[in-house]
Scaffold this active site. Structure first.
Site, PDB file in Angstrom:
ATOM      1  N   ARG A  59       0.810  -1.220   0.000  1.00 57.26           N
ATOM      2  CA  ARG A  59       0.000   0.000   0.000  1.00 57.26           C
ATOM      3  C   ARG A  59       0.843   1.271   0.000  1.00 57.26           C
ATOM      4  NH1 ARG A  59      -2.436  -3.684  -1.227  1.00 57.26           N
ATOM      5  NH2 ARG A  59      -4.355  -4.524  -0.353  1.00 57.26           N
ATOM      6  N   GLU A  95      -4.471   3.057   6.642  1.00 59.11           N
ATOM      7  CA  GLU A  95      -4.454   2.878   5.193  1.00 59.11           C
ATOM      8  C   GLU A  95      -5.208   4.034   4.527  1.00 59.11           C
ATOM      9  OE1 GLU A  95      -6.158  -0.266   1.855  1.00 59.11           O
ATOM     10  OE2 GLU A  95      -5.380  -1.054   3.745  1.00 59.11           O
ATOM     11  N   SER A 113     -11.197  -0.004   3.578  1.00 57.13           N
ATOM     12  CA  SER A 113     -10.312  -0.548   4.608  1.00 57.13           C
ATOM     13  C   SER A 113      -9.584   0.589   5.324  1.00 57.13           C
ATOM     14  CB  SER A 113      -9.296  -1.504   3.991  1.00 57.13           C
ATOM     15  OG  SER A 113      -9.937  -2.645   3.477  1.00 57.13           O
TER      16      SER A 113
END
Length: 315
Positions: A174, A293, A223
């Site tokens: 990520r 995130e 998320s």
């Protein structure tokens, strides 16, 4: 547009809006305004705009606003939003697609299916645009952007256009090393030859799995926290007793603990505070520090002053 600090030169053809509300453009439906919002006509227009813009002016790219908290004080500088001119997907050869930075994962995966290109079905499940996938190495169901990306085209903060290969992006989980302030305007993805019916079956499987496990019809940011090595963020959150936890109208989803929800009138401050409370409880329960995130951008509103000049409230 003189207040924006644009140098003289080529005329800007895109749309410029001052004090543009961002809440309608992000999935949480909360947060403040952009000092300036620019929606370019095309890549050349974006390049000319950035080249003419005061180098000290901050720049941030915005896609679908799915994985983002815009703080209540808004975003200083210029927010770049890639609209319909960048929501394109074209087939280059039997296994390769060139996709505009504003194209959604659904558009990319559907076009790939129709072209008989497998391997990008996972993009169907990511609520965002190609620009966001490339910047954040977006992924789901065992695959990541780095697995299918060949190269991307970006416009740097200076206005320079550049092509970067996947090897140049420094991908980790990520995360990429894309330069600050640059805008991803297109990406080239390569999959493999596959029957459209097989691709559709995989897309259907992914869609069903998401429907069963995620609060898809809620005001959410997707998320919230990265999965720690060897762990699942949702399981750590659940074990810390955070399922359904609320601050105001901000709530930890009871369906999927790694999703935060805006139940109606939550402020961005409440949503972010809830996330920080979850991080604190997980740390206390398991010793694991969860990493955000979701992008958190902009400024918090000043604390209100009450009583004997003492500031109180949430930031």
């Amino acid at each position: 547009m003189t207040d924006l600090g644009l140098a003289s030169g080529r005329g800007i053809e895109g749309r410029v809006t001052q004090n543009a509300p961002l809440a309608p453009l992000v999935w949480f439906k909360s947060g403040g305004s952009a000092q300036w919002l620019f929606e370019p006509k095309d890549v050349a227009d974006l390049s000319a705009f950035l080249a003419a813009l005061d180098p000290a002016m901050p720049v941030m790219a915005l896609g679908l606003g799915s994985n983002m908290i815009v703080r209540d004080g808004g975003v200083a500088g210029v927010v770049i939003r890639l609209g319909k001119p960048f929501a394109t997907v074209e087939r280059l050869d039997a296994t390769t697609l060139r996709c505009g930075g504003g194209a959604s994962g659904i558009l990319v995966s559907s076009t790939a299916r129709d072209a008989g290109i497998g391997g990008v079905e996972f993009l169907r499940s990511i609520p965002g645009t190609v620009g966001g996938f490339v910047r954040m190495n977006g992924g789901a169901y065992g695959r990541e952007t780095k697995d299918v990306l060949v190269e991307c085209e970006v416009v740097l903060r200076s206005g320079e256009q550049r092509t970067l290969t996947v090897e140049q992006l420094g991908y980790t989980y990520r995360h990429s090393t894309l330069p600050e302030g640059c805008v991803v305007v297109s990406a080239t993805f390569r999959g493999h030859a596959e029957e459209p019916a097989v691709i559709q079956a995989e897309m259907d499987r992914i869609a069903a799995a998401r429907e069963e496990s995620q609060p898809l019809r809620s005001r959410t940011g997707g998320s919230t926290f990265k999965n720690p090595p060897g762990e699942k963020a949702w399981a750590l959150i659940d074990a810390a007793g955070c399922r359904g936890l609320r601050i105001g109208d901000a709530q930890v989803s009871e369906k999927h603990c790694n999703f935060l929800l805006n139940l109606g009138s939550a402020t961005s401050a409440e949503i972010e505070a809830l996330g920080e409370e979850v991080r604190a409880r997980v740390k206390a329960q398991s010793g694991v520090t969860l990493e955000w995130e979701i992008q958190r951008v902009g400024e918090n509103l000043p604390l209100p002053f009450r009583g004997e000049g003492r500031g109180e409230g949430q930031s």
